[in-house]
Design a protein around this motif. Structure first.
Motif, PDB file in Angstrom:
ATOM      1  N   ALA A  69       0.828  -1.313   0.119  1.00 50.16           N
ATOM      2  CA  ALA A  69       0.083  -0.020   0.056  1.00 50.16           C
ATOM      3  C   ALA A  69       0.791   1.232   0.004  1.00 50.16           C
ATOM      4  CB  ALA A  69      -0.859   0.071   1.254  1.00 50.16           C
ATOM      5  N   PRO A  70       0.619   2.241  -0.591  1.00 53.01           N
ATOM      6  CA  PRO A  70       1.393   3.460  -0.916  1.00 53.01           C
ATOM      7  C   PRO A  70       1.786   4.215   0.458  1.00 53.01           C
ATOM      8  CG  PRO A  70      -0.389   3.399  -2.673  1.00 53.01           C
ATOM      9  CD  PRO A  70      -0.636   2.368  -1.760  1.00 53.01           C
ATOM     10  N   ASP A  71       2.998   4.458   0.703  1.00 58.40           N
ATOM     11  CA  ASP A  71       3.256   4.919   1.787  1.00 58.40           C
ATOM     12  C   ASP A  71       3.296   6.560   1.603  1.00 58.40           C
ATOM     13  OD1 ASP A  71       4.591   5.954   4.128  1.00 58.40           O
ATOM     14  OD2 ASP A  71       6.020   4.376   4.405  1.00 58.40           O
ATOM     15  N   ALA A 123      -5.923  10.462  -1.624  1.00 56.70           N
ATOM     16  CA  ALA A 123      -6.586  11.507  -0.889  1.00 56.70           C
ATOM     17  C   ALA A 123      -5.674  12.286  -0.096  1.00 56.70           C
ATOM     18  CB  ALA A 123      -7.976  10.989  -0.218  1.00 56.70           C
ATOM     19  N   ILE A 124      -4.894  11.708   0.718  1.00 59.18           N
ATOM     20  CA  ILE A 124      -3.909  12.531   1.777  1.00 59.18           C
ATOM     21  C   ILE A 124      -3.123  13.248   0.749  1.00 59.18           C
ATOM     22  CG2 ILE A 124      -2.143  11.933   3.359  1.00 59.18           C
ATOM     23  CD1 ILE A 124      -3.738   9.252   4.245  1.00 59.18           C
ATOM     24  N   ALA A 125      -2.431  12.979  -0.212  1.00 59.58           N
ATOM     25  CA  ALA A 125      -1.454  13.390  -1.161  1.00 59.58           C
ATOM     26  C   ALA A 125      -2.326  14.658  -1.745  1.00 59.58           C
ATOM     27  CB  ALA A 125      -0.992  12.396  -2.355  1.00 59.58           C
ATOM     28  N   SER A 126      -3.293  14.293  -2.233  1.00 55.43           N
ATOM     29  CA  SER A 126      -4.011  15.661  -2.708  1.00 55.43           C
ATOM     30  C   SER A 126      -4.268  16.326  -1.643  1.00 55.43           C
ATOM     31  CB  SER A 126      -5.529  15.254  -3.508  1.00 55.43           C
ATOM     32  OG  SER A 126      -5.062  14.249  -4.511  1.00 55.43           O
ATOM     33  N   ASP A 127      -4.724  16.325  -0.412  1.00 54.62           N
ATOM     34  CA  ASP A 127      -5.102  17.183   0.513  1.00 54.62           C
ATOM     35  C   ASP A 127      -3.766  18.254   0.808  1.00 54.62           C
ATOM     36  OD1 ASP A 127      -7.571  16.553   0.869  1.00 54.62           O
ATOM     37  OD2 ASP A 127      -7.237  15.271   2.612  1.00 54.62           O
ATOM     38  N   ARG A 128      -2.333  17.665   0.648  1.00 57.24           N
ATOM     39  CA  ARG A 128      -1.326  18.322   0.770  1.00 57.24           C
ATOM     40  C   ARG A 128      -0.834  18.919  -0.520  1.00 57.24           C
ATOM     41  NH1 ARG A 128       1.994  13.452   3.954  1.00 57.24           N
ATOM     42  NH2 ARG A 128       0.631  13.204   5.746  1.00 57.24           N
ATOM     43  N   GLY A 129      -1.552  18.955  -1.708  1.00 55.47           N
ATOM     44  CA  GLY A 129      -1.353  19.523  -2.937  1.00 55.47           C
ATOM     45  C   GLY A 129      -0.166  18.837  -3.323  1.00 55.47           C
ATOM     46  N   VAL A 130       0.025  17.422  -3.324  1.00 59.05           N
ATOM     47  CA  VAL A 130       0.886  16.508  -4.027  1.00 59.05           C
ATOM     48  C   VAL A 130       0.135  16.133  -5.378  1.00 59.05           C
ATOM     49  CG1 VAL A 130       2.282  14.660  -4.052  1.00 59.05           C
ATOM     50  CG2 VAL A 130       1.977  16.283  -1.790  1.00 59.05           C
ATOM     51  N   PHE A 166      -0.397  -2.733  -7.859  1.00 57.08           N
ATOM     52  CA  PHE A 166      -1.696  -2.389  -7.318  1.00 57.08           C
ATOM     53  C   PHE A 166      -2.403  -3.546  -7.326  1.00 57.08           C
ATOM     54  CE2 PHE A 166       0.396   1.478  -8.973  1.00 57.08           C
ATOM     55  CZ  PHE A 166       0.325   2.231  -7.863  1.00 57.08           C
ATOM     56  N   LEU A 167      -2.238  -4.789  -6.943  1.00 55.30           N
ATOM     57  CA  LEU A 167      -3.220  -5.802  -6.899  1.00 55.30           C
ATOM     58  C   LEU A 167      -3.546  -5.970  -5.478  1.00 55.30           C
ATOM     59  CD1 LEU A 167      -1.350  -8.147  -9.119  1.00 55.30           C
ATOM     60  CD2 LEU A 167      -3.173  -6.635  -9.784  1.00 55.30           C
ATOM     61  N   GLY A 168      -3.298  -5.250  -4.446  1.00 55.39           N
ATOM     62  CA  GLY A 168      -3.641  -5.187  -3.249  1.00 55.39           C
ATOM     63  C   GLY A 168      -5.192  -4.536  -2.999  1.00 55.39           C
ATOM     64  N   ASP A 169      -5.494  -4.071  -1.686  1.00 56.95           N
ATOM     65  CA  ASP A 169      -6.801  -3.481  -1.599  1.00 56.95           C
ATOM     66  C   ASP A 169      -6.839  -1.812  -2.098  1.00 56.95           C
ATOM     67  OD1 ASP A 169      -9.070  -2.281  -0.563  1.00 56.95           O
ATOM     68  OD2 ASP A 169      -8.615  -2.643   1.509  1.00 56.95           O
ATOM     69  N   PRO A 170      -7.687  -1.811  -3.228  1.00 54.79           N
ATOM     70  CA  PRO A 170      -7.819  -0.642  -3.926  1.00 54.79           C
ATOM     71  C   PRO A 170      -8.269   0.693  -2.935  1.00 54.79           C
ATOM     72  CG  PRO A 170      -9.455  -1.720  -4.643  1.00 54.79           C
ATOM     73  CD  PRO A 170      -8.540  -2.857  -3.909  1.00 54.79           C
ATOM     74  N   GLU A 171      -8.622   0.453  -1.950  1.00 55.60           N
ATOM     75  CA  GLU A 171      -8.926   1.503  -0.999  1.00 55.60           C
ATOM     76  C   GLU A 171      -7.934   2.023  -0.418  1.00 55.60           C
ATOM     77  OE1 GLU A 171     -12.124   0.180   1.641  1.00 55.60           O
ATOM     78  OE2 GLU A 171     -13.583  -0.354   0.230  1.00 55.60           O
ATOM     79  N   GLU A 172      -6.938   1.150  -0.187  1.00 53.78           N
ATOM     80  CA  GLU A 172      -5.605   1.640   0.298  1.00 53.78           C
ATOM     81  C   GLU A 172      -4.797   2.793  -0.564  1.00 53.78           C
ATOM     82  OE1 GLU A 172      -4.104  -1.661   3.465  1.00 53.78           O
ATOM     83  OE2 GLU A 172      -3.564  -1.630   1.262  1.00 53.78           O
ATOM     84  N   VAL A 173      -4.980   2.584  -1.811  1.00 51.03           N
ATOM     85  CA  VAL A 173      -4.646   3.388  -2.926  1.00 51.03           C
ATOM     86  C   VAL A 173      -5.342   4.812  -2.505  1.00 51.03           C
ATOM     87  CG1 VAL A 173      -4.034   3.712  -5.364  1.00 51.03           C
ATOM     88  CG2 VAL A 173      -3.754   1.443  -4.479  1.00 51.03           C
TER      89      VAL A 173
END
Length: 290
Positions: free
Chosen positions: A163-165, A193-200, A181-188
């Protein structure tokens, strides 16, 4: 004692592979002839970039009178923007990335690490700061950063799927995630969402083995995850092909959709394809995402 010997053997094998991976990455980066990433626009700096015709509002002090004397118009001498970008990389180190459908083909992890390291070489040459997400190498510039990145992206984490860190992502920076990306897509979805909130902004690179795309299995087959936590045996594997391909297409579509909704770019890359095309795409994607 046996456990210590096994750890030592794995460490020595990894240490022997690092120079080869770095050499491959350097060679791959050398095949890409590009200008300095992230700097080709007007702004504050010392390096000359281009002349342009003066427009209303340009201060007289910015007009290059010597260049203007050679033509009928007045020209402004623009300098190049020199603020370095920060680019963070996440390379999936889970066990699923160790899969290869052919003994002659390296596992997915090798291709992901190669692309990440070659991209880092290009970015560092362009004066950017490059690091790893999480507790990996913090973003820095300079040639010496390569070895920190190399050491940080070549270990395994023991999980079946990654899962992306997104820890320690700098605000308004760039990021690239490499995984199957064959794991849980909700983790992606959560990570984006977290990255976008930081403007990444950045790119998702889904690395798959050609066998995972074609599903060439038939007859009696035992399917097992790389970590052994999942296992399925069937006598008629061919009957599963259509359903498998549909589910894979749905998964790829969902990952691409998550990227698009977050303002990120998406690429599906097969480990059997040439790495250069993916590297060129990545470089251009980061430029478009500025």
């Amino acid at each position: 004692m046996t456990q210590s010997l096994d750890l030592r053997a794995r460490s020595e094998a990894l240490g022997g592979a690092l120079p080869a991976l770095l050499a491959q990455a350097e060679h791959l980066a050398a095949t890409v002839v590009l200008g300095e990433h992230g700097r080709r626009r007007a702004g504050m700096g010392d390096e000359f970039w281009q002349y342009r015709l003066a427009t209303a509002g340009d201060p007289a002090g910015q007009v290059d009178w010597r260049r203007s004397a050679k033509s009928e118009g007045q020209f402004v001498r623009e300098r190049e923007w020199q603020a370095a970008q920060t680019v963070s990389l996440w390379v999936d180190a889970s066990r699923s990335m160790q899969f290869s459908g052919d003994a002659a083909r390296p596992p997915k992890a090798d291709r992901a690490q190669l692309l990440a390291l070659a991209l880092a070489v290009l970015l560092l040459r362009g004066g950017e700061r490059v690091g790893l997400t999480g507790d990996g190498a913090r973003p820095r510039g300079g040639r010496g950063q390569i070895m920190h990145l190399l050491a940080g992206m070549t270990g395994g984490d023991g999980a079946d799927y990654g899962a992306p860190d997104v820890a320690n992502l700098s605000g308004h920076s760039r990021a690239v995630f490499f995984s199957d990306f064959l794991g849980d897509p909700e983790e992606v979805e959560t990570a984006l969402a977290i990255a976008s909130d930081r403007g990444v902004r950045g790119a998702l690179v889904q690395v798959l083995d050609p066998v995972e795309e074609s599903f060439p299995f038939d007859g009696r087959t035992i399917f097992e995850s790389m970590g052994g936590s999942l296992r399925h045996e069937t006598l008629r594997a061919g009957d599963l092909r259509a359903r498998y391909l549909d589910r894979l297409a749905d998964r790829k579509g969902r990952i691409e959709g998550l990227a698009r909704a977050s303002g990120w770019h998406y690429l599906c890359h097969h480990s059997g394809q040439p790495a250069q095309s993916a590297l060129l795409w990545l470089y251009a994607a980061l430029e478009r995402g500025r």
